[in-house]
Design a protein around this motif. Structure first.
Motif, PDB file in Angstrom:
ATOM      1  N   ASP A  12       0.830  -1.223   0.000  1.00 58.73           N
ATOM      2  CA  ASP A  12       0.000   0.000   0.000  1.00 58.73           C
ATOM      3  C   ASP A  12       0.859   1.264   0.000  1.00 58.73           C
ATOM      4  N   ARG A 183      -9.047  -6.249  -5.904  1.00 60.83           N
ATOM      5  CA  ARG A 183      -7.920  -5.366  -6.202  1.00 60.83           C
ATOM      6  C   ARG A 183      -8.354  -4.261  -7.164  1.00 60.83           C
ATOM      7  N   GLU A 186     -10.347  -1.699  -5.245  1.00 63.88           N
ATOM      8  CA  GLU A 186      -9.537  -0.883  -4.345  1.00 63.88           C
ATOM      9  C   GLU A 186      -8.634   0.067  -5.125  1.00 63.88           C
ATOM     10  N   THR A 190      -8.523   4.027  -4.656  1.00 70.87           N
ATOM     11  CA  THR A 190      -7.265   4.746  -4.417  1.00 70.87           C
ATOM     12  C   THR A 190      -7.072   5.839  -5.464  1.00 70.87           C
TER      13      THR A 190
ATOM     14  N   HIS B  47      -3.960  -5.529   4.142  1.00 73.64           N
ATOM     15  CA  HIS B  47      -3.465  -4.166   3.927  1.00 73.64           C
ATOM     16  C   HIS B  47      -2.648  -3.684   5.109  1.00 73.64           C
ATOM     17  N   ASN B  49      -2.384   0.035   5.225  1.00 76.01           N
ATOM     18  CA  ASN B  49      -3.025   1.341   5.381  1.00 76.01           C
ATOM     19  C   ASN B  49      -4.374   1.187   6.096  1.00 76.01           C
ATOM     20  N   LEU B  52      -7.570   1.592   4.027  1.00 72.73           N
ATOM     21  CA  LEU B  52      -7.821   0.434   3.170  1.00 72.73           C
ATOM     22  C   LEU B  52      -8.285  -0.779   3.985  1.00 72.73           C
TER      23      LEU B  52
END
Lengths: 198, 82
Positions: A12, A183, A186, A190, B47, B49, B52
């Motif tokens: 991340d 994924r 996300e 992001t 994750h 973060n 997240l």
């Protein structure tokens, strides 16, 4: 590549130093969250400790403190214990009590010897043997006392132990991969947040 | 359809409904702490973060709840038809 670099991963957008992975995994097993605490991943350490320990303790209480015990006798093969032990040191007393009960069980008759005294007032001690299905033994009494709470407590403690296996893996190797479908979602989240901040 | 047949169906459905909800609805409360724990641990093992993690936990909680809801509805309908 230095040992520090070998144990540093990028997740991340953050660099995570896993330090001594084996030690972290061992600590994570002994006490949920301890491995992450050792690695300096404090938020995750707190999440794991609170979630797993509260689930385990809640299940233990709901089940009348009899749902965690070690036994592998005919009629009472407590396979759940192997999963409950995933939560680490908190289930060790059951192992000690189980060994003690094995020593106090007559190998020919399968009955608990009359001089048997459990440690710690019977805390996490297995039921007095023999345990025979459909008979009024000690396990049947525990079921009768707690009703559905006995089953529920068993599953809560089992789930807590299973969840800690994920935590041990995370302490050893870093976060698990996100499934492709997740994924994509996300990444878009992001990207959206990055565009908003720009 | 005769009145007796209609009564029979209603009675049958009533029985099926009772069977599906033969436990107290308060047992559903056991579900709440479990879904919070499972979702948070799932998120946090994927994750680093925190945002997240929470986002993943929310998605996991919704997915599991939806999946169990679908199973419940399917079983409920089967209960009504049998």
């Amino acid at each position: 590549m230095t040992p520090e670099e070998k144990n540093t991963i990028s997740v991340d957008g953050e660099l995570v130093d896993l330090r001594n992975r084996t030690l972290a995994a061992l600590l994570a097993w002994l006490l949920p969250g301890a491995g992450h605490f050792y690695q300096g991943r404090m938020t995750k350490a707190a999440i794991f400790f609170i979630c797993i320990m509260s689930t385990w303790i809640f299940g233990f209480a709901v089940g009348g403190s009899h749902v965690v015990y070690s036994s592998w006798e005919p009629g009472d093969k407590r396979w759940h214990y192997y999963l409950q032990a995933g939560a680490g040191v908190i289930s060790f007393p059951a192992y000690i009590q189980g060994r003690r009960m094995n020593d106090a069980t007559d190998s020919f008759t399968g009955y608990t010897k009359s001089n048997y005294e459990p440690l710690w007032n019977g805390f996490m001690a297995p039921p007095v043997r023999p345990v025979i299905e459909s008979e009024a033994d000690q396990v049947a009494a525990w079921y009768a006392q707690r009703g559905a709470g006995y089953e529920m407590g068993t599953w809560y403690t089992v789930i807590a132990g299973l969840l800690n296996i994920l935590v041990i893996y995370d302490a050893y190797g870093g976060p698990l991969s996100v499934p492709i479908s997740g994924r994509k979602k996300e990444e878009s989240v992001t990207e959206d947040s990055e565009q908003t901040s720009e | 359809m005769t009145l007796s047949a209609l009564k029979s169906i209603i009675h049958h459905r009533d029985q099926a409904g009772q069977n599906m909800l033969s436990i107290s609805p308060t047992y559903m409360l056991y579900y709440l702490p479990l879904i919070v724990t499972v979702a948070l641990v799932f998120g946090a093992t994927r994750h680093e973060n925190t945002t997240l993690v929470l986002n993943h936990a929310w998605q996991t909680a919704k997915w599991i709840t939806g999946f169990m809801g679908v199973i419940f509805v399917v079983l409920y309908i089967i209960g009504l038809l049998t």
